[in-house]
Design a protein around this motif. Structure first.
Motif, PDB file in Angstrom:
ATOM      1  N   GLU A   1      11.210  -7.176 -19.066  1.00  0.00           N
ATOM      2  CA  GLU A   1      11.846  -5.493 -18.227  1.00  0.00           C
ATOM      3  C   GLU A   1      12.124  -5.383 -17.135  1.00  0.00           C
ATOM      4  O   GLU A   1      13.516  -4.536 -17.079  1.00  0.00           O
ATOM      5  CB  GLU A   1      10.457  -5.479 -17.673  1.00  0.00           C
ATOM      6  CG  GLU A   1      10.138  -4.017 -17.144  1.00  0.00           C
ATOM      7  CD  GLU A   1       9.100  -3.376 -17.233  1.00  0.00           C
ATOM      8  OE1 GLU A   1       8.430  -2.614 -16.093  1.00  0.00           O
ATOM      9  OE2 GLU A   1       7.512  -4.110 -17.934  1.00  0.00           O
ATOM     10  N   SER A   2      12.440  -6.673 -16.187  1.00  0.00           N
ATOM     11  CA  SER A   2      13.405  -6.812 -15.489  1.00  0.00           C
ATOM     12  C   SER A   2      14.759  -6.983 -15.404  1.00  0.00           C
ATOM     13  O   SER A   2      15.006  -6.425 -15.423  1.00  0.00           O
ATOM     14  CB  SER A   2      12.507  -8.099 -14.811  1.00  0.00           C
ATOM     15  OG  SER A   2      11.813  -8.493 -14.231  1.00  0.00           O
ATOM     16  N   ALA A   3      14.960  -8.037 -16.619  1.00  0.00           N
ATOM     17  CA  ALA A   3      16.481  -8.135 -17.009  1.00  0.00           C
ATOM     18  C   ALA A   3      16.885  -6.697 -17.873  1.00  0.00           C
ATOM     19  O   ALA A   3      18.220  -6.725 -17.263  1.00  0.00           O
ATOM     20  CB  ALA A   3      15.811  -9.109 -18.428  1.00  0.00           C
ATOM     21  N   ALA A   4      16.000  -5.919 -18.617  1.00  0.00           N
ATOM     22  CA  ALA A   4      16.746  -4.407 -18.333  1.00  0.00           C
ATOM     23  C   ALA A   4      17.094  -3.661 -17.752  1.00  0.00           C
ATOM     24  O   ALA A   4      18.332  -3.074 -17.288  1.00  0.00           O
ATOM     25  CB  ALA A   4      15.221  -3.961 -19.563  1.00  0.00           C
ATOM     26  N   ARG A   5      16.103  -3.979 -16.294  1.00  0.00           N
ATOM     27  CA  ARG A   5      16.811  -2.967 -15.565  1.00  0.00           C
ATOM     28  C   ARG A   5      17.924  -3.911 -14.657  1.00  0.00           C
ATOM     29  O   ARG A   5      18.218  -3.109 -14.450  1.00  0.00           O
ATOM     30  CB  ARG A   5      15.611  -3.092 -14.103  1.00  0.00           C
ATOM     31  CG  ARG A   5      14.126  -2.527 -14.578  1.00  0.00           C
ATOM     32  CD  ARG A   5      13.891  -1.229 -14.062  1.00  0.00           C
ATOM     33  NE  ARG A   5      14.256  -1.582 -12.483  1.00  0.00           N
ATOM     34  CZ  ARG A   5      13.277  -0.830 -11.267  1.00  0.00           C
ATOM     35  NH1 ARG A   5      11.822  -1.717 -10.883  1.00  0.00           N
ATOM     36  NH2 ARG A   5      14.310  -1.111  -9.957  1.00  0.00           N
ATOM     37  N   ILE A   6      18.010  -4.773 -14.585  1.00  0.00           N
ATOM     38  CA  ILE A   6      19.426  -5.310 -14.123  1.00  0.00           C
ATOM     39  C   ILE A   6      20.317  -5.508 -14.746  1.00  0.00           C
ATOM     40  O   ILE A   6      21.460  -4.936 -13.910  1.00  0.00           O
ATOM     41  CB  ILE A   6      19.264  -7.360 -14.107  1.00  0.00           C
ATOM     42  CG1 ILE A   6      17.953  -7.789 -13.201  1.00  0.00           C
ATOM     43  CG2 ILE A   6      20.127  -8.228 -14.003  1.00  0.00           C
ATOM     44  CD1 ILE A   6      17.527  -9.016 -13.320  1.00  0.00           C
TER      45      ILE A   6
ATOM     46  N   GLU B   1      20.755  -2.484 -16.358  1.00  0.00           N
ATOM     47  CA  GLU B   1      21.251  -1.267 -16.492  1.00  0.00           C
ATOM     48  C   GLU B   1      21.919  -1.325 -14.711  1.00  0.00           C
ATOM     49  O   GLU B   1      23.080  -0.317 -14.411  1.00  0.00           O
ATOM     50  CB  GLU B   1      19.647  -0.411 -16.172  1.00  0.00           C
ATOM     51  CG  GLU B   1      19.532   0.777 -16.516  1.00  0.00           C
ATOM     52  CD  GLU B   1      18.024   1.201 -16.856  1.00  0.00           C
ATOM     53  OE1 GLU B   1      17.826   1.749 -15.690  1.00  0.00           O
ATOM     54  OE2 GLU B   1      17.747   0.878 -17.222  1.00  0.00           O
ATOM     55  N   ILE B   2      20.587  -2.273 -14.005  1.00  0.00           N
ATOM     56  CA  ILE B   2      21.656  -1.953 -12.556  1.00  0.00           C
ATOM     57  C   ILE B   2      23.085  -2.726 -13.016  1.00  0.00           C
ATOM     58  O   ILE B   2      24.010  -1.801 -12.026  1.00  0.00           O
ATOM     59  CB  ILE B   2      21.077  -3.107 -11.845  1.00  0.00           C
ATOM     60  CG1 ILE B   2      19.501  -1.579 -11.214  1.00  0.00           C
ATOM     61  CG2 ILE B   2      21.547  -3.055 -10.240  1.00  0.00           C
ATOM     62  CD1 ILE B   2      18.489  -2.790 -10.509  1.00  0.00           C
ATOM     63  N   ARG B   3      23.007  -3.062 -13.642  1.00  0.00           N
ATOM     64  CA  ARG B   3      24.865  -3.896 -13.525  1.00  0.00           C
ATOM     65  C   ARG B   3      25.843  -2.954 -14.033  1.00  0.00           C
ATOM     66  O   ARG B   3      26.576  -2.525 -14.000  1.00  0.00           O
ATOM     67  CB  ARG B   3      24.919  -5.385 -13.955  1.00  0.00           C
ATOM     68  CG  ARG B   3      26.224  -6.156 -13.927  1.00  0.00           C
ATOM     69  CD  ARG B   3      25.946  -6.786 -15.103  1.00  0.00           C
ATOM     70  NE  ARG B   3      24.750  -8.174 -15.130  1.00  0.00           N
ATOM     71  CZ  ARG B   3      24.410  -9.171 -14.855  1.00  0.00           C
ATOM     72  NH1 ARG B   3      24.782  -9.044 -16.335  1.00  0.00           N
ATOM     73  NH2 ARG B   3      23.858 -10.027 -14.279  1.00  0.00           N
ATOM     74  N   ALA B   4      25.455  -2.123 -15.217  1.00  0.00           N
ATOM     75  CA  ALA B   4      26.125  -1.314 -15.736  1.00  0.00           C
ATOM     76  C   ALA B   4      26.291  -0.194 -14.977  1.00  0.00           C
ATOM     77  O   ALA B   4      27.802   0.442 -14.738  1.00  0.00           O
ATOM     78  CB  ALA B   4      25.669  -1.067 -16.844  1.00  0.00           C
ATOM     79  N   GLY B   5      25.442   0.662 -13.699  1.00  0.00           N
ATOM     80  CA  GLY B   5      25.598   1.615 -13.104  1.00  0.00           C
ATOM     81  C   GLY B   5      26.766   0.727 -12.375  1.00  0.00           C
ATOM     82  O   GLY B   5      27.682   1.520 -11.223  1.00  0.00           O
TER      83      GLY B   5
END
Lengths: 175, 284
Positions: free
Chosen positions: A124-129, A131-135
């Protein structure tokens, strides 16, 4: 004459042992004494003492046999005790092993669960990371484009072409 | 008529005994005198053998065979001693013996073991007889050690009868048990043939000397010790209060006599056992 001889024997140190006139007396009383002692001994004393000694021997033999028996019983009891002790020890070991196995199983279960949870959380954390990186990348591109447009406008206000600037920035950011 | 003659001799004997007694009385009086003030006869009045004189206890009559004499008294005391030791001692019949019972049992065991070891198991039939001999001799010897006592075993008449009884018993038992084989005792089959007749003669002589040595050994030992004590006592009487050496000597000899009293009884008994073994197992 005889009187004289006797007189001499009595006054001179003669031997009364050799005065034969006293022999019948001594022999008679000796025989009486020996017979009486023999009767006392053979009728009363010796059978009695013999019986007492035999009885004592019997008692001692019996006591020794009884002691032997008790000793054997004690040895048997000790054997039984040792056997019980060994059994109990074996049982205790079995129980301990079982408990250990159970605990290990529980532990493994819990570990697996925790691992699964941890990996889920990590995913989950990796997905969020991501996402944040893409943003963040998008924001960088936008800022870069704006900044590039500002720089181009400042340096060459005539040649401002928004589309080409955006294409150039995109190419640079991607490259 | 023969009775008459006997009466006659009896009368004569009475006279003899009376005379002897009177003489002895005078002697005793003299000894007493010497004791009180040993001047009259010049001192040394020692009668070491007077203690062995056989006297009637009651009156001064002749000593016929049934007269109650000091021999009778001390033999009866020996019987009493044996009775107390062996009968009263074992009265309790206790499994854990009292002290008196232990003594009786020890005596029993001592002689029984001796008979068994020396003469063999089949000699145990004679155990009461040997026990009688031992107890009588040991009692008489120890009673004789009491001051003023009379020692019956110091008389050759007594020990000779005891020894003859043993000798006859052994001889009869030997012939009854072994028949003519008992004579094998005198035929030393392990010796060379030439020597055997000579040895047979020696063996035969030694066999017949046995009762003599058997009896004289006991009486002689007991008598000698008692006489020696009496001699030293005589010295002590002469020396009066300064008689240290005689008293020390008497003490020493008395200690020895205590030993002798037991050892001689033991020797007499064990020799009886040895002779009995010869009778039961005459093979050399």
């Amino acid at each position: 004459m005889a009187v004289d001889a006797h007189d001499a024997a009595a006054s001179a140190p003669g031997m009364p042992q050799l005065d034969f006139s006293t022999f019948p007396n001594q022999i008679f009383w000796l025989v009486v004494t020996i017979v009486v002692i023999y009767l006392i001994l053979s009728r009363v004393a010796l059978p009695r003492i013999g019986a007492v000694l035999a009885e004592r021997q019997g008692t001692i033999t019996n006591d020794i046999a009884a002691a032997e028996d008790l000793k054997r019983q004690a040895a048997a009891a000790e054997d039984a005790y040792n056997k019980a002790l060994a059994d109990a020890r074996a049982e205790a070991q079995a129980i301990a092993a079982e408990a250990r196995a159970e605990i290990m199983a529980d532990l493994a279960d819990a570990t697996a669960k925790a691992d699964a949870e941890i990996s889920a959380k990590a995913a989950e954390s990796a997905a969020r990371i991501d996402e944040i990186r893409a943003g963040a990348l998008e924001a960088v591109e936008a800022v870069a484009r704006d900044t590039a447009a500002e720089i181009v406008a400042t340096l060459a206000p005539t040649a401002s072409d928004d589309a080409s600037i955006a294409a150039a920035v995109t190419a640079r950011v991607k490259g | 008529m023969s009775e008459d003659a006997q009466e006659q001799t009896h009368g004569e004997e009475a006279v003899v005994a009376n005379g002897a007694d009177a003489a002895h009385g005078a002697d005793a009086a003299a000894a007493h005198g010497a004791d009180a003030a040993h001047g009259a006869e010049g001192g040394l009045q020692i009668h070491p053998m007077d203690q062995f004189i056989v006297e009637p206890l009651f009156g001064d009559g002749p000593i016929s065979f049934y007269t109650i004499t000091n021999v009778t008294l001390w033999m009866m005391l020996a019987i009493v001693g044996v009775f107390i030791l062996m009968v009263m001692g074992s009265r309790g019949r206790a499994i854990v013996p009292s002290r008196a019972q232990s003594v009786a049992e020890l005596t029993y065991g001592f002689i029984r073991k001796m008979v068994e070891d020396v003469a063999g198991k089949d000699a145990l039939a004679f155990f009461p007889y040997i026990m009688t001999l031992f107890l009588f001799i040991v009692m008489a010897n120890f009673l004789g050690l009491l001051p003023m006592s009379f020692t019956t075993t110091s008389h050759i008449a007594v020990t000779a009868i005891l020894a003859m009884a043993v000798f006859l018993t052994v001889t009869v038992v030997g012939f009854v048990k072994n028949g003519a084989g008992f004579l094998g005792l005198f035929w030393v089959s392990s010796a060379p043939m030439a020597l055997r007749p000579i040895l047979a003669i020696i063996e035969l002589i030694s066999y017949f000397v046995r009762p003599v040595s058997h009896s004289i050994r006991l009486a002689g030992n007991v008598m000698a010790g008692h006489a020696v004590i009496k001699v030293f006592a005589g010295f002590a009487g002469v020396l009066g209060l300064g008689a240290v050496a005689p008293v020390v000597a008497i003490t020493a000899v008395y200690g020895l006599e205590v030993l002798v009293a037991f050892i001689q009884a033991y020797v007499f008994t064990i020799l009886t056992c040895v002779y009995l073994r010869d009778a039961l197992h005459p093979s050399h």
